[in-house]
Design an enzyme around this catalytic site. Structure first.
Site, mmCIF file in Angstrom:
data_model
loop_
_atom_site.group_PDB
_atom_site.id
_atom_site.type_symbol
_atom_site.label_atom_id
_atom_site.label_comp_id
_atom_site.label_asym_id
_atom_site.label_seq_id
_atom_site.Cartn_x
_atom_site.Cartn_y
_atom_site.Cartn_z
ATOM 1 N N HIS A 62 0.835 -1.215 0.000
ATOM 2 C CA HIS A 62 0.000 0.000 0.000
ATOM 3 C C HIS A 62 0.868 1.263 0.000
ATOM 4 O O HIS A 62 0.652 2.176 -0.808
ATOM 5 C CB HIS A 62 -0.929 0.013 1.213
ATOM 6 C CG HIS A 62 -1.576 1.345 1.413
ATOM 7 N ND1 HIS A 62 -2.586 1.798 0.595
ATOM 8 C CD2 HIS A 62 -1.318 2.349 2.293
ATOM 9 C CE1 HIS A 62 -2.930 3.027 0.976
ATOM 10 N NE2 HIS A 62 -2.177 3.386 2.002
ATOM 11 N N GLU B 262 -6.293 9.222 -0.535
ATOM 12 C CA GLU B 262 -6.438 7.784 -0.260
ATOM 13 C C GLU B 262 -7.517 7.130 -1.136
ATOM 14 O O GLU B 262 -7.324 6.027 -1.610
ATOM 15 C CB GLU B 262 -6.795 7.525 1.212
ATOM 16 C CG GLU B 262 -5.663 7.742 2.198
ATOM 17 C CD GLU B 262 -4.544 6.695 2.113
ATOM 18 O OE1 GLU B 262 -4.672 5.715 1.347
ATOM 19 O OE2 GLU B 262 -3.534 6.903 2.800
ATOM 20 N N SER C 262 -4.047 0.357 -4.443
ATOM 21 C CA SER C 262 -3.248 -0.729 -3.856
ATOM 22 C C SER C 262 -4.132 -1.885 -3.413
ATOM 23 O O SER C 262 -3.642 -2.854 -2.848
ATOM 24 C CB SER C 262 -2.448 -0.209 -2.659
ATOM 25 O OG SER C 262 -3.323 0.257 -1.646
ATOM 26 N N HIS D 220 1.187 4.842 -2.723
ATOM 27 C CA HIS D 220 1.565 6.243 -2.494
ATOM 28 C C HIS D 220 2.785 6.715 -3.292
ATOM 29 O O HIS D 220 2.796 7.851 -3.765
ATOM 30 C CB HIS D 220 1.825 6.488 -1.005
ATOM 31 C CG HIS D 220 0.559 6.548 -0.189
ATOM 32 N ND1 HIS D 220 -0.333 7.598 -0.271
ATOM 33 C CD2 HIS D 220 0.036 5.689 0.708
ATOM 34 C CE1 HIS D 220 -1.349 7.382 0.556
ATOM 35 N NE2 HIS D 220 -1.156 6.224 1.167
HETATM 36 FE FE FE2 Z 1 -2.269 5.348 2.717
#
Ligand code: FE2
Length: 295
Positions: free
Chosen positions: A162, A208, A227, A167
């Protein structure tokens, strides 16, 4: 799903300096003593790290590298269909390894020349103000552990897949990186807990779990969607709402389920205008006014 600063397994430091990660009994790795020992060792690396020094090297097993390779390949195929062009450009620019888990130090070395961002290791929960605040300085807190091998496409907590695939590929974009910095500056600027939570909720529903129109197609740019092997196939069927600061800052979300309410930007410019504009100027008073309208 999870939120960075809230959904971590608790960490306990022992008198002898060792570190214990307290996994819940429902965690896929709970009954695996080898995995538990590795989680403790990796958390210990971050606990003892000091900013400005190199990030400690995490030893991964072959099995763990294989999980990265498998998930990375499957996600890349989905990104081609569902990720925004800007995210895909960031991915191409960053050039993460596909066959093995990169060290966080290596992620920093790839990222820093592009947008100035560097990774910091996180053992577990990072207090909201620090997690968001250091974004203003170009630092991103990241876990180093990887999910349990029994369920390669699921994790109850944010793992290195993730943090890095979700990111870092976004942080490799100048335009997304600028938004992360603005979120950090906003978190630094506000003083009340309520205002900080408001800022973090806007982050949750954008960086997010944000989605965006590209032509007639809805694409994802949020790291939580990009993700998640399952969520990336589902987001177009969720309750998609227009980008609205007040609504994002006050909408409740459940971190344990797929996000069923998502907010759609009409374009990257629209996201920058509305959300970048909010983070760039918000303060305790302006957020209190937004909260008062809701109440
Ligand atoms: Fe995150």
């Amino acid at each position: 799903m999870f939120e960075e600063a809230q959904y971590f397994a608790p960490i306990a430091a022992q008198d002898d300096g060792s570190v214990v990660v307290e996994l819940a009994s429902s965690h896929p790795g709970f009954a695996d003593p080898v995995y538990r020992a590795r989680r403790n060792a990796i958390a210990g690396l971050a606990m003892h790290h000091r900013r400005g020094t190199p990030i400690p090297f995490a030893e991964y097993t072959e099995q763990e590298h294989e999980i990265w390779a498998l998930v990375s390949k499957e996600l890349a195929a989905k990104h081609a269909r569902y990720a925004t062009a800007e995210y895909l450009a960031g991915t191409a620019r960053l050039g993460l390894p596909e066959a093995r888990i990169p060290q966080l130090e290596e992620v920093s070395r790839l990222l820093e020349p592009l947008t100035g961002f560097r990774y910091l290791p996180a053992a577990g929960l990072v207090p909201l103000r620090d997690f968001y605040g250091v974004l203003a300085d170009g630092y991103f807190h990241s876990t180093q552990y990887i999910r349990h091998h029994s369920v390669p496409f699921y994790t109850p907590e944010p793992d290195v897949i993730h943090e890095v695939i979700g990111h870092a590929n976004a942080l490799a974009s100048d335009r997304y990186a600028a938004l992360y910095r603005l979120a950090g500056a906003a978190a630094r600027r506000v003083e009340s807990v309520e205002a900080l939570e408001f800022v973090s909720k806007v982050f949750w529903f954008t960086l997010e779990f944000g989605v965006m129109l590209e032509g007639a197609e809805l694409k994802a740019y949020g790291a939580g969607i990009l993700s998640s092997y399952g969520e990336i196939e589902e987001f177009r069927g969720m309750d998609i709402r227009p980008l609205d600061i007040q609504e994002m800052g006050t909408t409740h979300y459940d971190i344990t389920k797929y996000q069923d309410v998502l907010f759609r930007a009409d374009s990257l410019q629209h996201l920058e205008d509305v959300v970048g504009g909010f983070w760039g100027t918000c303060d305790d008073d302006s957020i209190a006014r937004l909260l008062a309208v809701r109440a």
